[in-house]
Design a protein around this motif. Structure first.
Motif, PDB file in Angstrom:
ATOM      1  N   ASN A   1      38.828  24.881  46.498  1.00 53.34           N
ATOM      2  CA  ASN A   1      40.059  25.908  45.967  1.00 53.34           C
ATOM      3  C   ASN A   1      40.639  25.477  44.932  1.00 53.34           C
ATOM      4  O   ASN A   1      41.070  26.269  44.438  1.00 53.34           O
ATOM      5  CB  ASN A   1      40.468  24.771  46.903  1.00 53.34           C
ATOM      6  CG  ASN A   1      40.868  25.314  48.461  1.00 53.34           C
ATOM      7  OD1 ASN A   1      40.888  26.395  48.607  1.00 53.34           O
ATOM      8  ND2 ASN A   1      40.355  24.071  49.462  1.00 53.34           N
ATOM      9  N   GLN A   2      39.975  24.918  43.805  1.00 46.53           N
ATOM     10  CA  GLN A   2      40.813  24.571  42.318  1.00 46.53           C
ATOM     11  C   GLN A   2      39.867  26.083  42.437  1.00 46.53           C
ATOM     12  O   GLN A   2      40.302  27.210  41.513  1.00 46.53           O
ATOM     13  CB  GLN A   2      40.013  23.664  41.939  1.00 46.53           C
ATOM     14  CG  GLN A   2      40.789  22.213  42.063  1.00 46.53           C
ATOM     15  CD  GLN A   2      40.003  21.599  41.144  1.00 46.53           C
ATOM     16  OE1 GLN A   2      39.198  21.559  40.919  1.00 46.53           O
ATOM     17  NE2 GLN A   2      40.609  19.860  41.510  1.00 46.53           N
ATOM     18  N   GLN A   3      38.529  25.760  42.214  1.00 42.34           N
ATOM     19  CA  GLN A   3      37.659  27.049  41.495  1.00 42.34           C
ATOM     20  C   GLN A   3      38.010  28.608  42.424  1.00 42.34           C
ATOM     21  O   GLN A   3      37.931  29.676  41.173  1.00 42.34           O
ATOM     22  CB  GLN A   3      35.993  26.901  41.576  1.00 42.34           C
ATOM     23  CG  GLN A   3      35.448  28.258  41.289  1.00 42.34           C
ATOM     24  CD  GLN A   3      34.845  27.576  39.712  1.00 42.34           C
ATOM     25  OE1 GLN A   3      36.321  26.838  38.729  1.00 42.34           O
ATOM     26  NE2 GLN A   3      34.100  27.489  38.949  1.00 42.34           N
ATOM     27  N   LYS A   4      39.032  28.402  43.321  1.00 41.01           N
ATOM     28  CA  LYS A   4      39.367  29.805  44.104  1.00 41.01           C
ATOM     29  C   LYS A   4      40.365  30.894  43.183  1.00 41.01           C
ATOM     30  O   LYS A   4      39.907  31.865  42.973  1.00 41.01           O
ATOM     31  CB  LYS A   4      39.465  29.906  45.592  1.00 41.01           C
ATOM     32  CG  LYS A   4      38.048  29.321  46.185  1.00 41.01           C
ATOM     33  CD  LYS A   4      38.332  29.973  47.545  1.00 41.01           C
ATOM     34  CE  LYS A   4      38.330  28.770  48.243  1.00 41.01           C
ATOM     35  NZ  LYS A   4      39.088  28.766  50.139  1.00 41.01           N
ATOM     36  N   LEU A   5      41.495  29.660  42.492  1.00 40.53           N
ATOM     37  CA  LEU A   5      42.394  29.944  42.304  1.00 40.53           C
ATOM     38  C   LEU A   5      42.074  30.437  41.027  1.00 40.53           C
ATOM     39  O   LEU A   5      42.762  31.398  40.273  1.00 40.53           O
ATOM     40  CB  LEU A   5      43.336  28.489  41.634  1.00 40.53           C
ATOM     41  CG  LEU A   5      44.650  29.030  40.954  1.00 40.53           C
ATOM     42  CD1 LEU A   5      45.570  29.880  42.216  1.00 40.53           C
ATOM     43  CD2 LEU A   5      45.490  27.639  41.338  1.00 40.53           C
ATOM     44  N   VAL A   6      41.423  29.386  40.180  1.00 37.28           N
ATOM     45  CA  VAL A   6      40.399  29.430  38.429  1.00 37.28           C
ATOM     46  C   VAL A   6      39.964  31.120  38.748  1.00 37.28           C
ATOM     47  O   VAL A   6      40.505  32.463  37.735  1.00 37.28           O
ATOM     48  CB  VAL A   6      39.995  28.951  37.420  1.00 37.28           C
ATOM     49  CG1 VAL A   6      38.802  29.475  36.814  1.00 37.28           C
ATOM     50  CG2 VAL A   6      40.423  27.476  38.317  1.00 37.28           C
ATOM     51  N   ILE A   7      39.260  31.334  39.767  1.00 33.04           N
ATOM     52  CA  ILE A   7      38.919  32.918  39.831  1.00 33.04           C
ATOM     53  C   ILE A   7      40.237  34.451  39.454  1.00 33.04           C
ATOM     54  O   ILE A   7      39.496  34.424  39.609  1.00 33.04           O
ATOM     55  CB  ILE A   7      37.064  33.088  40.582  1.00 33.04           C
ATOM     56  CG1 ILE A   7      35.872  32.209  40.024  1.00 33.04           C
ATOM     57  CG2 ILE A   7      36.874  34.337  40.998  1.00 33.04           C
ATOM     58  CD1 ILE A   7      35.288  31.951  41.179  1.00 33.04           C
ATOM     59  N   ALA A   8      40.811  33.810  40.438  1.00 35.14           N
ATOM     60  CA  ALA A   8      41.765  34.692  40.878  1.00 35.14           C
ATOM     61  C   ALA A   8      42.979  34.955  39.385  1.00 35.14           C
ATOM     62  O   ALA A   8      42.607  36.185  39.612  1.00 35.14           O
ATOM     63  CB  ALA A   8      42.998  33.956  42.139  1.00 35.14           C
ATOM     64  N   ARG A   9      42.644  34.066  39.300  1.00 38.45           N
ATOM     65  CA  ARG A   9      43.261  34.350  37.499  1.00 38.45           C
ATOM     66  C   ARG A   9      42.747  35.095  36.865  1.00 38.45           C
ATOM     67  O   ARG A   9      43.256  35.483  36.086  1.00 38.45           O
ATOM     68  CB  ARG A   9      43.660  32.726  36.975  1.00 38.45           C
ATOM     69  CG  ARG A   9      44.283  32.799  35.841  1.00 38.45           C
ATOM     70  CD  ARG A   9      44.485  31.456  35.515  1.00 38.45           C
ATOM     71  NE  ARG A   9      43.229  30.866  34.470  1.00 38.45           N
ATOM     72  CZ  ARG A   9      42.720  29.531  34.734  1.00 38.45           C
ATOM     73  NH1 ARG A   9      43.708  27.926  34.606  1.00 38.45           N
ATOM     74  NH2 ARG A   9      42.120  28.519  33.850  1.00 38.45           N
ATOM     75  N   GLU A  10      41.058  34.510  36.531  1.00 39.15           N
ATOM     76  CA  GLU A  10      40.718  35.494  35.580  1.00 39.15           C
ATOM     77  C   GLU A  10      39.513  36.842  35.982  1.00 39.15           C
ATOM     78  O   GLU A  10      39.699  37.356  34.809  1.00 39.15           O
ATOM     79  CB  GLU A  10      39.122  34.238  35.601  1.00 39.15           C
ATOM     80  CG  GLU A  10      39.190  32.969  35.087  1.00 39.15           C
ATOM     81  CD  GLU A  10      40.264  32.802  33.549  1.00 39.15           C
ATOM     82  OE1 GLU A  10      40.277  34.151  32.586  1.00 39.15           O
ATOM     83  OE2 GLU A  10      40.661  32.046  33.798  1.00 39.15           O
ATOM     84  N   ILE A  11      40.235  37.137  37.404  1.00 39.11           N
ATOM     85  CA  ILE A  11      40.392  38.485  37.857  1.00 39.11           C
ATOM     86  C   ILE A  11      41.075  38.881  37.790  1.00 39.11           C
ATOM     87  O   ILE A  11      41.062  41.200  37.986  1.00 39.11           O
ATOM     88  CB  ILE A  11      39.178  39.115  38.837  1.00 39.11           C
ATOM     89  CG1 ILE A  11      39.810  37.646  40.104  1.00 39.11           C
ATOM     90  CG2 ILE A  11      37.385  37.982  38.538  1.00 39.11           C
ATOM     91  CD1 ILE A  11      38.629  38.380  41.463  1.00 39.11           C
ATOM     92  N   ALA A  12      42.206  38.373  37.441  1.00 41.55           N
ATOM     93  CA  ALA A  12      43.669  39.528  38.110  1.00 41.55           C
ATOM     94  C   ALA A  12      43.824  40.758  37.104  1.00 41.55           C
ATOM     95  O   ALA A  12      44.355  41.641  37.279  1.00 41.55           O
ATOM     96  CB  ALA A  12      44.292  38.319  38.567  1.00 41.55           C
TER      97      ALA A  12
END
Lengths: 511, 369
Positions: free
Chosen positions: A412-423
Motif C-alpha cells: 500500500n505504501q508503494q501504491k501511494l508512492v506510484i500514484a504520487r509519481e505518475i500524477a
C-alpha cells in the motif's frame, strides 16, 4: 510414522495488538526432509520463525521438538534443542574471521587460542561431512554474500543444529550462488538434517523441497507434497485468487531517446569508484531493466540520474539537454519539472518519511508545485483532496490518509508512492525495486501499471534485484557488475542463466 | 489493523502521561519533605497558593513562564529539524546583549524605536549566535550538542568581559550595564490593567508575555501551515527523503537553528526589557536549560510548551514562596523538586509510557473480543 517429527506445532498463535500474526498454526515437519514455507509478505512467516527460534513466546498453542513440548525463553534454548537459524540479514561481525564468528559466544574456554584450535579441528570434520570449503581465516567483510551464508550455516551446524531454518536464503544470491546453496541443502538432507526453507519464490520451493506449507493471513491454508503440486497452484493458494498475467506489451512505434548516459563515472559514499564509464540509453515507449547483484553500482546509477549524486566524468542528457556532467548537476525539483519521476529504491529510507502521515507523504518532492503551495503556504484542502484521490485511484488500504505511512503495508505504501509519481504525467520514470516488500496481489498491479505507462510511450528505467520481475516487464536488460555495464540484452535473448553469468561479471556483447 | 500502530489516544499521550510523571515527581519530593519533618500536603498547598493564590503570585508565575515559552519554543523548533539545541542559555545571553546594544544605539530620544530595535536586536543576535554551531554541524559535521554547550561558555565569558569592561555602568562595581534611558522598557501588566480600569497587584509580568504567545502561534503556524515548516519537518525526520524531495538539507538546518536561536534570544525581552531595564551578567539563570525540559514535557507542540511553561513558572514562584514559609525547606530543595520534575518528565519518560501502552492494548483487545 513411527519416529517423532523434527518440529511440530499445535494451535500456535501470536497476536500483536488486534493483529493475529499467527492464528492456530498446526504444522508437522518430518525428520530428514526439506520443508518449504511460502506466503506473501505479511502472511506470518517471520512471526512463526521467531517463535520457533525463541525470539517470541507464543500466546497460545505449543511447539514440539522430537515429540517433546518445549518452551523457549530465548534463542539459546532453541539452539540447545538443536534448532539453528540463518537469518535473512546475516548475524556476522564483519571485521572478524569466519572462525572467530563461528566460535563467538560458544568459545567454551577463556583461552581463545586453545578454543580456536579445538574449533578448527571440529569444523574440519563438519566441512568434510557436508562438503564445505570455507576460508576460515578471512575476515567476513572481504567475502562474498554466498560464502557468508555458508559460514552462517556452518556456524549453526557447529552449535549442534539438527534442524536448520533458512529465512529467505536466496534473496541476496546470484543464480549460481543459489545453485550452490541448493547443493548444500541436498547434502544436509542426505546427512539426515532437517531443513526449513522459507521463501516467497515459488520456483525455489519447486526445486528444492519435499513438502510445502502455504501460509496466508496468519493461517496455514494448505500443505502439499512438492511433487504433487505446481507453482501455479501454490501461487493461487498464497494470494487466494488466480494471479493475473502481466499485461501484454504493445508495439509503441516512436523511439526517441529520452535519457542517455555517456561514459558516466561517479564515486560512492566511501569515495570508491561506484560507477565506471557507464553508457546507457532509455527510449520512449520502452522499459530498460537494470539487473545485478545488490551493491554493484545500481544505487549510484539511480542517484546520478535523479540528481542526488554528482558525476565525476561523462554526461547525462534528458531529451538531448545536458542535465549533469562533471561541472554541474540538476536538482531533483527541476528534474521533476522537466518530466522525470523517481520511485526511490529504498522506500522507507528515501521515498517516504515514515513517521509522517500518508497525506503529507503524498506531496513529498512536489511540495513546491502550485497545486500544493502558494506564497509559502500549504494548500491543506487541496493536499487532502489529492491524497484522497490517490487512495481511491490506487485502492490504497486502509482508506485513511491521516495514518502514518509506516502503518500501511509495503504494497500500500508503494501504491501511494506510484500514484504520487505518475500524477504529473512524467515522460521518464526512474524506478528502483518496484515491488520490494510488496505483496503478490500488488505486484501484479504495479507490473501492469508500468507496462501501461510504457504502452503510452513513456520511457522507463527499472532497477530490480528480482530477475523474474525484469524478465516480465523489460524490453531490454542491462546487467551491472562492479560499477560497469557488462552488457545489454533484448529480453527475448535473456534468460536467468545468461543474466546470472553476466551478473557474475562475464562480458557479453550487446545483443 | 493500522490503528494498532497508534498506541495511545491523544488524551493519554498529552494528558495522562505528563500527569503521571508529575505525580511521581511530587511523590518523591513529598517523601523528602516528609523526611525533613515537614508535612508534604501542607507544603503542596503552600506551593499552589504561592503560585496561584493571589494576583501578585499569578503575575510572577506567568512572568517566569514567559521565559520558558521562549526557550522551550527555541528547543522545539530545532528539535523539529532534527537538531538538539542545548545552547538556549548562551543564545539568550547574546540576545540580551543585542537588545542592550540596540537600545543604547538608539538612545532615549526615541523610546519606541529603541524598544522595537531592541526586540529585533535580541532575535538577530540570538540567531547569529546559533548560526555558528549550525553552520559547523551542517557543513562540517561537528556535533551540535557539543558545539552549543561550548558556545554557552563562550557567551557567558563574553558577557562577563563586556560587563566588567566596555559595557559596565560608569563608576559601577557590579557586572551590569548602565540603566536603559527613561521610557525604554515594556509595559507591565499592572499598568496596562490600571489603564483600562482594573486593579492588579504589582508584578514583573509584562508585555513580553503576549509576544511569547504570539511567537508560540507563529511557530505552530510555521510548522503546520507553511511549506517551509513542512520541509523543515522532513529534514528533521529523514535527510535522505529530504534530498529526494529536493530540499537543501544543510541550509534548512542552519535556518532552523537560527530561528531557534532567535527565539532563545528573545527571552531577554522579558528579563532585560521587561524587568531589569539594564543588562546584567548571567541574567539567564538556567532558563535556557529548563527550556529543554519544557519542550520535552510539552511534546514539542506550542500549546504543550505553553502549558509546561506555566507549570515550571508555578514551580519557580510557588517554590520560592514555599522556601519562605517553611524554614526546613531551602532554596536548594526547590531546585531539587524542579530537578525531579525534569527527571520524571524528560529523562524517565518511558517509566510510565510502556505500562500504559500495554494497558491500552489489553483494553482494546478486550473490546475487540
Amino acid at each position: 510414522m513411527e519416529q517423532p517429527f523434527a518440529i511440530e506445532t499445535r494451535g500456535l498463535s501470536k497476536h500483536f495488538g488486534d493483529v493475529r500474526a499467527n492464528d492456530e498454526l498446526s504444522l508437522i515437519i518430518p525428520k530428514g526432509t526439506v520443508h518449504g514455507i511460502v506466503g506473501e509478505n505479511g502472511a506470518g512467516k517471520s512471526t512463526l520463525l521467531k517463535m520457533l527460534f525463541g525470539f517470541y513466546r507464543p500466546d497460545g498453542g505449543e511447539v514440539l521438538v522430537d515429540g517433546v513440548s518445549v518452551q523457549f525463553q530465548n534463542p539459546m534454548d532453541a539452539m540447545g534443542k538443536g534448532i539453528g537459524m540463518v537469518h535473512q540479514h546475516f548475524m556476522l561481525v564483519e571485521p572478524f574471521t569466519i572462525l572467530e564468528n563461528i566460535i563467538l559466544g560458544a568459545e567454551g574456554s577463556s583461552d581463545l587460542k586453545a578454543a580456536k584450535a579445538k574449533a578448527r579441528a571440529e569444523l574440519r570434520e563438519l566441512e568434510e561431512k557436508f562438503g564445505f570449503d570455507l576460508p576460515f581465516d578471512e575476515p567476513v567483510e572481504r567475502l562474498s554474500v554466498g560464502v557468508r551464508q555458508r559460514a552462517e550455516i556452518l556456524k549453526a551446524l557447529y552449535r549442534g543444529a539438527e534442524t536448520l531454518i533458512l529465512d529467505e536464503p536466496t534473496a541476496v544470491l546470484t543464480p549460481q550462488e543459489t545453485e550452490q546453496l541448493f547443493g548444500l541443502v541436498r547434502q544436509l538432507k542426505a546427512q539426515g538434517k532437517t531443513v526449513l526453507f522459507v521463501t516467497h519464490k515459488l520456483n525455489e520451493i519447486m526445486a528444492i523441497t519435499d513438502d510445502v506449507t502455504v501460509m496466508r493471513a496468519g493461517k496455514v491454508v494448505a500443505v502439499r507434497k512438492t511433487n504433487e503440486t505446481s507453482a501455479g497452484e501454490l501461487a493461487e493458494l498464497m494470494v487466494g485468487a488466480k494471479v493475473a498475467r502481466a499485461k501484454s506489451r504493445e508495439e509503441t512505434g516512436e523511439h526517441k531517446v529520452r535519457l542517455s548516459l555517456d561514459s558516466v563515472s561517479a564515486n560512492g559514499d566511501r569515495g570508491h569508484a561506484a560507477l565506471k564509464s557507464v553508457s546507457l540509453e532509455v527510449r520512449d515507449g520502452e522499459v530498460l531493466g537494470i539487473a545485478g547483484v545488490a551493491g554493484n553500482g545500481q544505487t549510484e546509477l539511480l542517484e546520478v540520474i535523479t540528481g542526488l549524486r554528482s558525476v565525476s566524468e561523462g554526461t547525462l542528457r534528458y531529451d538531448g539537454n545536458v542535465i549533469a556532467n562533471a561541472a554541474m548537476m540538476t536538482d531533483p525539483i527541476t528534474l521533476r519539472r522537466m518530466g522525470m519521476a523517481h520511485v526511490a529504491e529504498d522506500r522507507l529510507k528515501t521515498g517516504v518519511v515514515d513517521s509522517m502521515s500518508a497525506r503529507e507523504n503524498a506531496i513529498l518532492g512536489y511540495q513546491r508545485e502550485a497545486d500544493f503551495s502558494a506564497r509559502g503556504l500549504l494548500k491543506l484542502k487541496d493536499i487532502a483532496a489529492r491524497a484522497a484521490a490517490y487512495f481511491e485511484s490506487q485502492d490504497v488500504r486502509p482508506r485513511n490518509p491521516n495514518l502514518p505511512i509506516a502503518s500501511f503495508s509495503g504494497g500500500n505504501q508503494q501504491k501511494l508512492v506510484i500514484a504520487r509519481e505518475i500524477a504529473r504525467d512524467p515522460q521518464l520514470m526512474i524506478i528502483g525495486q518496484p515491488t520490494r516488500g510488496v505483496d503478490i496481489g500488488a505486484v501484479t498491479k504495479i507490473h501492469d501499471q508500468i507496462t501501461e505507462l510504457r504502452n503510452k510511450g513513456k520511457a522507463i528505467l527499472v532497477v530490480s534485484a528480482d530477475l523474474d520481475e525484469l524478465l516480465a516487464i523489460s524490453d531490454r536488460i542491462a546487467v551491472m557488475c562492479e560499477g560497469e555495464v557488462v552488457g545489454t540484452l533484448k529480453v527475448e535473448d535473456a534468460d536467468e542463466q545468461t543474466l546470472g553469468l553476466m551478473m557474475a561479471g562475464e562480458k557479453r556483447k550487446v545483443g | 489493523m493500522a490503528g494498532a500502530n497508534k498506541k495511545l489516544p491523544l488524551w493519554a499521550e498529552a494528558g495522562l502521561l505528563p500527569a503521571l510523571n508529575l505525580l511521581a515527581a511530587f511523590i518523591v519530593s513529598g517523601l523528602v519533605i516528609w523526611g525533613l519533618g515537614e508535612d508534604p500536603f501542607v507544603a503542596l498547598s503552600l506551593m499552589i497558593d504561592g503560585a496561584f493564590g493571589f494576583q501578585e503570585a499569578i503575575g510572577y508565575t506567568f512572568y517566569y513562564a514567559t521565559n520558558f515559552v521562549f526557550t522551550g519554543l527555541a528547543v522545539s523548533v530545532a528539535y523539529h529539524a532534527g537538531l538538539f539545541n542545548i545552547g538556549g542559555e548562551g543564545q539568550a545571553m547574546i540576545g540580551g546583549l543585542g537588545l542592550t546594544l540596540a537600545v543604547f544605539l538608539v538612545g532615549g530620544d526615541a523610546p519606541l524605536l529603541a524598544i522595537l530595535l531592541g526586540i529585533v536586536g535580541a532575535a538577530v543576535f540570538g540567531g547569529a549566535w546559533a548560526f555558528i554551531p549550525a553552520w559547523l554541524q551542517a557543513k562540517r559535521g561537528s556535533h551540535i550538542v557539543i558545539t552549543t554547550i561550548m558556545f554557552n561558555f563562550i557567551a557567558s565569558a563574553l558577557l562577563a568581559y563586556l560587563l566588567v569592561g566596555p559595557l559596565q555602568r560608569p563608576g559601577g562595581q557590579m557586572p551590569e550595564s548602565a540603566d536603559f534611558p527613561e521610557g525604554v522598557g515594556l509595559s507591565h501588566a499592572h499598568d496596562l490593567f490600571a489603564a483600562i480600569g482594573f486593579s492588579f497587584e504589582e508584578s514583573p509580568l509584562n508585555v513580553s508575555a503576549l509576544i511569547a504567545l504570539a511567537c508560540a502561534f507563529a511557530v505552530w503556524f510555521m510548522l503546520n501551515r507553511t511549506r517551509f515548516g513542512y520541509e523543515l519537518r522532513v529534514v528533521g525526520k529523514n535527510h535522505s527523503a529530504a534530498r529526494f524531495a529536493g530540499i537543501p538539507v544543510a541550509r534548512m538546518m542552519i535556518i532552523a537553528m537560527m530561528i531557534s536561536g532567535a527565539l532563545a534570544g528573545m527571552m531577554g525581552l522579558n528579563e532585560i526589557l521587561g524587568e531589569q531595564l539594564r543588562l546584567i551578567g548571567n541574567f539567564t539563570l538556567g532558563y535556557g536549560f529548563v527550556g529543554i525540559a519544557v519542550a520535552f514535557m510539552g511534546r514539542n507542540h506550542p500549546v504543550g510548551i505553553i502549558l509546561a511553561s506555566i507549570l515550571f513558572g508555578a514551580l519557580y514562584q510557588g517554590g520560592a514562596e514555599l522556601a519562605f514559609e517553611m524554614p526546613n525547606i531551602t532554596r536548594d530543595l526547590i531546585v531539587m523538586i524542579q530537578g525531579l520534575v525534569i527527571l520524571f518528565a524528560g529523562a524517565m519518560e518511558h517509566l510510565f509510557r510502556d505500562p500504559i501502552e500495554h494497558l491500552f492494548m489489553r483494553l482494546r483487545r478486550k473490546e475487540a473480543v
